[in-house]
Design an enzyme around this catalytic site. Structure first.
Site, short mmCIF file in Angstrom:
data_model
loop_
_atom_site.label_atom_id
_atom_site.label_comp_id
_atom_site.label_asym_id
_atom_site.label_seq_id
_atom_site.Cartn_x
_atom_site.Cartn_y
_atom_site.Cartn_z
N SER A 114 -10.52 -0.42 3.40
CA SER A 114 -9.87 -0.44 4.63
C SER A 114 -9.37 0.94 5.04
CB SER A 114 -8.98 -1.52 4.28
OG SER A 114 -9.28 -3.07 3.88
N GLU A 148 -4.76 3.35 6.68
CA GLU A 148 -4.71 3.64 5.04
C GLU A 148 -4.59 4.97 3.90
OE1 GLU A 148 -5.61 1.09 1.36
OE2 GLU A 148 -5.41 -0.09 3.08
N ARG A 189 0.64 -1.36 -0.11
CA ARG A 189 0.04 0.05 0.18
C ARG A 189 1.50 1.74 0.28
NH1 ARG A 189 -3.22 -3.35 -0.80
NH2 ARG A 189 -5.38 -3.70 0.37
N1 EPU Z 1 -10.27 -10.41 9.80
C1 EPU Z 1 -11.86 -10.38 11.68
N2 EPU Z 1 -12.52 -9.30 11.41
C2 EPU Z 1 -12.72 -8.80 10.81
C3 EPU Z 1 -11.96 -8.61 9.75
C4 EPU Z 1 -11.41 -9.78 9.39
O1 EPU Z 1 -11.08 -11.13 11.88
O2 EPU Z 1 -13.93 -8.04 10.66
C5 EPU Z 1 -9.90 -11.70 9.83
C6 EPU Z 1 -10.41 -12.61 9.57
O3 EPU Z 1 -9.22 -13.72 10.06
C7 EPU Z 1 -9.87 -12.91 8.21
C8 EPU Z 1 -9.13 -11.79 7.73
O4 EPU Z 1 -8.75 -10.62 8.71
O5 EPU Z 1 -9.65 -14.15 7.40
C9 EPU Z 1 -8.72 -11.72 6.58
O6 EPU Z 1 -9.70 -10.90 6.41
P1 EPU Z 1 -9.70 -9.87 4.59
O7 EPU Z 1 -10.15 -11.58 3.48
O8 EPU Z 1 -11.30 -9.32 4.39
O9 EPU Z 1 -8.87 -8.90 3.90
P2 EPU Z 1 -8.16 -7.93 5.26
O10 EPU Z 1 -6.70 -8.14 5.24
O11 EPU Z 1 -9.04 -7.34 5.87
C10 EPU Z 1 -6.79 -7.19 2.80
C11 EPU Z 1 -6.97 -5.96 2.18
C12 EPU Z 1 -8.04 -5.10 2.14
C13 EPU Z 1 -8.56 -6.26 0.31
C14 EPU Z 1 -8.90 -8.12 1.09
C15 EPU Z 1 -9.25 -9.02 0.06
C16 EPU Z 1 -5.87 -4.35 3.42
C17 EPU Z 1 -5.54 -3.18 4.61
N3 EPU Z 1 -7.00 -4.55 2.78
O12 EPU Z 1 -7.96 -6.90 4.07
O13 EPU Z 1 -8.23 -4.62 0.38
O14 EPU Z 1 -9.65 -6.45 -0.35
O15 EPU Z 1 -7.27 -7.95 2.17
O16 EPU Z 1 -7.66 -9.27 -0.55
O17 EPU Z 1 -4.45 -4.93 2.77
C18 EPU Z 1 -8.60 -1.57 0.28
O18 EPU Z 1 -7.49 -1.76 1.36
O19 EPU Z 1 -9.43 -1.14 0.85
C19 EPU Z 1 -8.87 -3.18 0.45
C20 EPU Z 1 -10.60 -2.68 0.47
#
Ligand code: EPU
Length: 341
Positions: A238, A334, A164
Site C-alpha cells: 500500500s 505510508e 501504521r
Molecule cells: N478497494 C477498492 N478498490 C481497490 C482496492 C480496494 O474498491 O482497488 C476497497 C474494497 O472495498 C475493499 C477495501 O477497499 O474491500 C479493502 O481493500 P483490501 O482488503 O485490499 O485492503 P486495503 O484497505 O486496501 C489494507 C492494508 C494492507 C493489508 C490489507 C488487508 C493499509 C494502507 N493497507 O489494505 O496492507 O494487506 O488491508 O488487511 O492499511 C500494506 O500496508 O502495504 C498492505 C498491503
C-alpha cells in the site's frame, strides 16, 4: 562489516529503483552498528538505514553512506505455560520468521504472512493486515540510541503504536536503530482471527478449518491473488494510508456516494478505503509511462519497468490531487520518501 563504494541500490529496494549511494555499509553482525557509528565515513544524522527496502521510495542518488541491517538470529528467551518469548534479530526476513513460527506451532503472527520487509522495521510501521497489527505480539525491543551509543530496552507501552505508526516514526525519528524485537507468541490456546471478510471465504474454498497454518495459507493465497510480487513487479505494498475521518464527514460523503466502504474505529471515527477512493478517481490500472497504480489493487503504486523515484512520486502526487478534487480527502503516504523534502 563490508563497505562497498559507489553501490547500486536496485536490489535493495522493492520498487527496484536504479540508483546509487557513494558507499554502502553491510552490517552483517549486530556489533557492526557500533563500528558503523564510529567509522569516519559511517553514521551521520538522518542518513538512510536500509532494512528490507520495502517501504521507501528513493527519489535521488544518495550522497554519502547508506547502511544495511543484515544481522540474523531467532532465540527463545522465556516461556510461560501458554506463551513463548522469542528474540528476533532486526535483519531477519519477516515472512521467514512467520514460517519459523508456523513450523514451531506458535501463534499470533499468522495473519501477517507474506508481508515484505524485515523484522526490525516491523514495529516502526506497526505492520498490519487482515485484522491484526504487530503491536499485539510485541513485548519489547532492543534499541541502540545514536546520541548515547547505548542499548536500551523499550517496552511495548513506550512505543506509541497506532495505525501504521509508532514513536520510531514520530518523536524518535532518526534517533536510533532497532537491534532486535521480543515477540510474545502462543504455544497453545491460539487466538484465531478470521474476522476479515475474505479469510473465511478462502478457508471454505480451501475446505479447511481455521488453524494458524490454514489461516496463513489462506492469507498467502489472498495476497498473491491481489498484490503484485515485488520480485517481479516493483512496488511497496500500500502506498497510501487508509484515511481516518469524522463520522459527520462520512455522512456528507454518503449523500453523493452511498456505496462508499468504511470501517468503524474504536475512537468513533471511520476508516475509508484509500483503494476505493483511488479507483473511483479513475486511477485503478492507470499508468503514466512505467509508473502507475496496480490493476487489482489501486492502493499499490507500481514500477512497471524503468520508472525513477521521481516518476513514481509524480504519479502518487497526481493520484493525491485527483482524490482531493473528487472527494475532498487528503491522502497521506505510508511509504517513506527519500531524497525530497
Ligand atoms: N478497494 C477498492 N478498490 C481497490 C482496492 C480496494 O474498491 O482497488 C476497497 C474494497 O472495498 C475493499 C477495501 O477497499 O474491500 C479493502 O481493500 P483490501 O482488503 O485490499 O485492503 P486495503 O484497505 O486496501 C489494507 C492494508 C494492507 C493489508 C490489507 C488487508 C493499509 C494502507 N493497507 O489494505 O496492507 O494487506 O488491508 O488487511 O492499511 C500494506 O500496508 O502495504 C498492505 C498491503
Amino acid at each position: 562489516m563490508l563497505i562497498l563504494e559507489n553501490a547500486n541500490l536496485q536490489k535493495f529496494n522493492t520498487f527496484g529503483i536504479d540508483c546509487y549511494a557513494n558507499r554502502l555499509f553491510h552490517l552483517e553482525e549486530e556489533k557492526d552498528i557500533v563500528e558503523y557509528h564510529r567509522h569516519p565515513l559511517g553514521y551521520r544524522k538522518q542518513q538512510l538505514l536500509l532494512g528490507g527496502g520495502s517501504n521507501i521510495l528513493l527519489c535521488s542518488e544518495l550522497n554519502g553512506s547508506v547502511a544495511r541491517i543484515e544481522w540474523k538470529g531467532i532465540t527463545i528467551i522465556d516461556e510461560t505455560s501458554n506463551d513463548l518469548i522469542v528474540k528476533v534479530a532486526a535483519g531477519e526476513n519477516w515472512h521467514e520468521f512467520v514460517l519459523w513460527a508456523l513450523k514451531n506451532d506458535l501463534g499470533g503472527i499468522e495473519n501477517l504472512s507474506l508481508i515484505p520487509g524485515q523484522v526490525g522495521t516491523s514495529p516502526i510501521q506497526n505492520i498490519g493486515a487482515y485484522g491484526v497489527e504487530i503491536k499485539d505480539c510485541i513485548k519489547s525491543l532492543r534499541y541502540y540510541r545514536w546520541n548515547t551509543g547505548k542499548i536500551e530496552i523499550i517496552d511495548n507501552n513506550i512505543c506509541d503504536f497506532g495505525y501504521r505508526t509508532s514513536i520510531f516514526k514520530t518523536k524518535w525519528v532518526n534517533e536510533g536503530v532497532i537491534l532486535s524485537v521480543n515477540f510474545r507468541l502462543t504455544k497453545k490456546n491460539h487466538v484465531l482471527n478470521t474476522s476479515y471478510g475474505p479469510i473465511t471465504e478462502e478457508l471454505s474454498r480451501m475446505e479447511k478449518l481455521p488453524s494458524i497454518s490454514s489461516i496463513s495459507k489462506a492469507i498467502v493465497n489472498i495476497r498473491i491473488s491481489k498484490l503484485p510480487d515485488p520480485s517481479k513487479l516493483g512496488n511497496s505494498g500500500s502506498f497510501f494510508k487508509n484515511p481516518i475521518i469524522k463520522k459527520s464527514l462520512l455522512l456528507k460523503m454518503q449523500e453523493k456516494n452511498p456505496k462508499i466502504p468504511f470501517h468503524d474505529q474504536k475512537s468513533g471515527k471511520v476508516k475509508l478505503s484509500a483503494g476505493w477512493l483511488i479507483e473511483m478517481s479513475g486511477w485503478k490500472g492507470k499508468r503514466n509511462g512505467d509508473a502507475g497504480m496496480h490493476e487489482n489493487q489501486a492502493l499499490v503504486l507500481v514500477n512497471y519497468g524503468k520508472a525513477s523515484g521521481k516518476d513514481l512520486l509524480e504519479v502518487a502526487n497526481l493520484v493525491k490531487k485527483d482524490v482531493l478534487t473528487c472527494f475532498d480527502i487528503k491522502l497521506e503516504h505510508e511509504v517513506n520518501i527519500i531524497g525530497i523534502e
